[in-house]
Design an enzyme around this catalytic site. Structure first.
Site, PDB file in Angstrom:
ATOM      1  N   CYS A 209       1.286  -0.751  -0.165  1.00 44.07           N
ATOM      2  CA  CYS A 209      -0.055  -0.102  -0.112  1.00 44.07           C
ATOM      3  C   CYS A 209       1.294   1.530  -0.027  1.00 44.07           C
ATOM      4  O   CYS A 209       2.058   1.669   0.242  1.00 44.07           O
ATOM      5  CB  CYS A 209      -1.078  -0.302   1.334  1.00 44.07           C
ATOM      6  SG  CYS A 209      -2.044   1.605   1.179  1.00 44.07           S
TER       7      CYS A 209
ATOM      8  N   GLN B 182      -8.729  19.116   8.783  1.00 42.59           N
ATOM      9  CA  GLN B 182      -7.311  18.820   9.178  1.00 42.59           C
ATOM     10  C   GLN B 182      -8.063  17.298   8.873  1.00 42.59           C
ATOM     11  O   GLN B 182      -9.314  16.877  10.124  1.00 42.59           O
ATOM     12  CB  GLN B 182      -6.695  19.053  10.233  1.00 42.59           C
ATOM     13  CG  GLN B 182      -6.483  20.792  10.429  1.00 42.59           C
ATOM     14  CD  GLN B 182      -5.236  20.853   9.324  1.00 42.59           C
ATOM     15  OE1 GLN B 182      -4.477  19.555   8.825  1.00 42.59           O
ATOM     16  NE2 GLN B 182      -3.927  21.502   9.376  1.00 42.59           N
TER      17      GLN B 182
ATOM     18  N   PHE C 113      -5.674  32.274   4.842  1.00 41.94           N
ATOM     19  CA  PHE C 113      -5.876  31.645   4.203  1.00 41.94           C
ATOM     20  C   PHE C 113      -6.905  30.538   5.257  1.00 41.94           C
ATOM     21  O   PHE C 113      -6.442  29.639   6.054  1.00 41.94           O
ATOM     22  CB  PHE C 113      -4.820  30.732   4.316  1.00 41.94           C
ATOM     23  CG  PHE C 113      -3.645  31.381   3.927  1.00 41.94           C
ATOM     24  CD1 PHE C 113      -3.573  30.896   2.354  1.00 41.94           C
ATOM     25  CD2 PHE C 113      -2.727  32.146   3.992  1.00 41.94           C
ATOM     26  CE1 PHE C 113      -3.094  31.652   1.188  1.00 41.94           C
ATOM     27  CE2 PHE C 113      -1.771  32.181   3.815  1.00 41.94           C
ATOM     28  CZ  PHE C 113      -1.414  32.540   1.753  1.00 41.94           C
TER      29      PHE C 113
ATOM     30  N   CYS D  18       2.296  23.356   6.021  1.00 46.55           N
ATOM     31  CA  CYS D  18       2.686  21.658   6.285  1.00 46.55           C
ATOM     32  C   CYS D  18       3.850  21.499   4.886  1.00 46.55           C
ATOM     33  O   CYS D  18       3.922  20.735   4.535  1.00 46.55           O
ATOM     34  CB  CYS D  18       0.944  21.474   4.831  1.00 46.55           C
ATOM     35  SG  CYS D  18       0.347  22.214   3.915  1.00 46.55           S
TER      36      CYS D  18
END
EC number: 2.1.1.190
Length: 452
Positions: A99, A285, A314, A409
């Site tokens: 995976c 999130q 943002f 991020c």
């Protein structure tokens, strides 16, 4: 540089005309891994080439199989470990070898945190030439059972006349058949155990695009379809969702919509007694526990006072703006998408927050000229996408803010924007990682900047 296929492998023709040595896909190579790269893959050097080996740790001697190559860079997958790192563990998930969803399960959680901390520190030093005056402890939740949304790949195999359901394999469009995933929250794990069987039982499974799972104030299954669903298939999906205690949402050519128009989705911000509405497709999130810790830390670092005005750039659905409004005199929140601005406003009113104002603006452009810029702010919070906030931070000092919290991020763009902020007279007071995605190399971080 052109790329040609030959004998099942890859051949490269440099622009100068000298043919590079062929590195065929599938070739196995013994390697000594020197260190781990920013994406979690091991790095090795041999015969003038740099190898990136997924599943390998620093100091290990391994055998790797080539997945692809370009120029002097070879991408490979771990096949065998001859000399293991003392940090290596057996991956807890039985699907891990195939995976592509996780790439660090072979490293214990403490090691994952240390790796992410190192990667953040290296980026800040290399790009911005600074380190924070203080490192904050990592913000962590459970290392498994944390993910509250997931996209399930679905594809009709014409040759085999069967429906493939699962997650994408690493560096491939292949689908790994999966009916359990330990990183999902428990309600979604329960849905996932039965979802493949239900989808394969439909009379027209080839009409399916993909499926998304959501968990918040309710669970939901979103089925994207490329043609109208037969009535019997719709009834089967409705029955499955009823039994699972989940909402059924559908999406054809338009926006996602619940089959029951009265149903809504939301997520809770429990410490503030708030509930925010959201829809499939909205950014939220995926890790509820770390999201709460992140908001609490951002508020503690910004320390907004009752007389202060705070700018939230943002802002999304109001994840930070609404808790900030509980402490500050006023919050001005800005988002690039008008539909998100409208939903954030609705969330504010739904939670009896009336000292937050929301605006739409293109935040890939400098801030000068916006009606809210001239008003001045005591503190600023930024939570940009992976591209960062380069254009915004160019003029951030003109806002007059003494404190700025940057939620990132992408350590690379955080480091780039840090260089700009330091150049404007801000100090990198504090920084730390947010372990939003355990078992992956994805690094989220928070940084506090102070003027002067």
């Amino acid at each position: 540089m052109s790329r040609k296929k030959s004998n099942g492998g890859l051949r490269f023709q440099p622009a100068g005309g000298n043919r590079a040595t062929q590195i065929p896909v599938g070739k196995k190579q013994r390697l000594l891994i020197e260190r781990v790269a920013g994406d979690g893959r091991g790095i090795a050097f041999i015969e003038g080439r740099t190898w990136f080996v997924s599943g390998a740790l620093g100091g290990e001697e391994v055998e790797a199989r080539v997945l692809g190559a370009r120029g002097k860079v070879v991408e490979a997958r771990l096949e065998r470990v001859f000399q293991a790192s003392p940090e290596r563990r057996e991956a807890p998930c039985r699907h891990y070898a195939r995976c592509g969803g996780c790439n660090l399960q072979h490293l214990p959680h403490d090691g994952q945190l240390a790796l992410k901390q190192r990667l953040l520190a290296e980026q800040l030093q290399r790009v911005a030439g600074v380190q924070p005056e203080e490192w904050a402890a990592p913000l962590c939740g459970p290392e498994f059972g944390y993910r509250r949304r997931a996209r399930v790949a679905v594809r009709w195999d014409v040759k085999q006349r069967q429906l493939d359901v699962g997650f994408r394999a690493e560096a491939s469009q292949d689908i790994v058949a999966i009916d359990d995933c330990p990183v999902l929250v428990q309600p979604l794990q329960a849905i996932m155990r039965h979802l493949p069987t239900v989808l394969r039982s439909l009379s027209k499974p080839q009409t399916l695009g993909h499926v998304e799972l959501f968990s918040g104030t309710a669970e939901a299954v979103l089925v994207r379809h490329v043609a109208a669903l037969p009535a019997e298939d719709l009834a089967r999906l409705e029955a499955f969702c009823r039994e699972a205690g989940a909402q059924l949402w559908l999406q054809g050519e338009g926006d996602p919509a619940p089959v029951d128009a009265a149903q809504r989705l939301g997520f809770a911000l429990e410490p503030w007694g708030m509930e925010l509405a959201w829809r499939p497709g909205d950014f939220v999130q995926v890790n509820a526990q770390v999201n709460t810790l992140m908001i609490q830390q951002a508020l503690a670092w910004l320390a907004p006072q009752a007389h202060e005005r705070v700018l939230d750039l943002f802002c999304g659905l109001g994840n930070f703006a609404l808790p900030l409004a509980r402490q500050a005199r006023e919050v001005v929140a800005v988002e690039g998408v008008q539909a998100m601005v409208e939903r954030a406003e609705a969330n504010a009113h739904g939670n009896n927050v009336y000292n937050a104002r929301f605006f739409q603006a293109d935040l890939s452009q400098p801030l000068a000229g916006a009606e809210w810029v001239a008003e001045g702010f005591s503190a600023v919070l930024l939570d940009p996408p992976r591209d960062g906030a380069y254009e915004v931070v160019q003029g951030i000092a003109r806002l007059g803010a003494k404190r700025l919290v940057y939620v990132s991020c992408n350590p690379a763009t955080l480091a780039r924007d840090t260089q700009v902020l330091v150049g404007q007279g801000y100090r990198l007071k504090r920084a730390g990682i947010l372990d939003m995605f355990p078992q992956t190399a994805h690094v989220e971080a928070m940084a506090l900047f102070e003027a002067g």
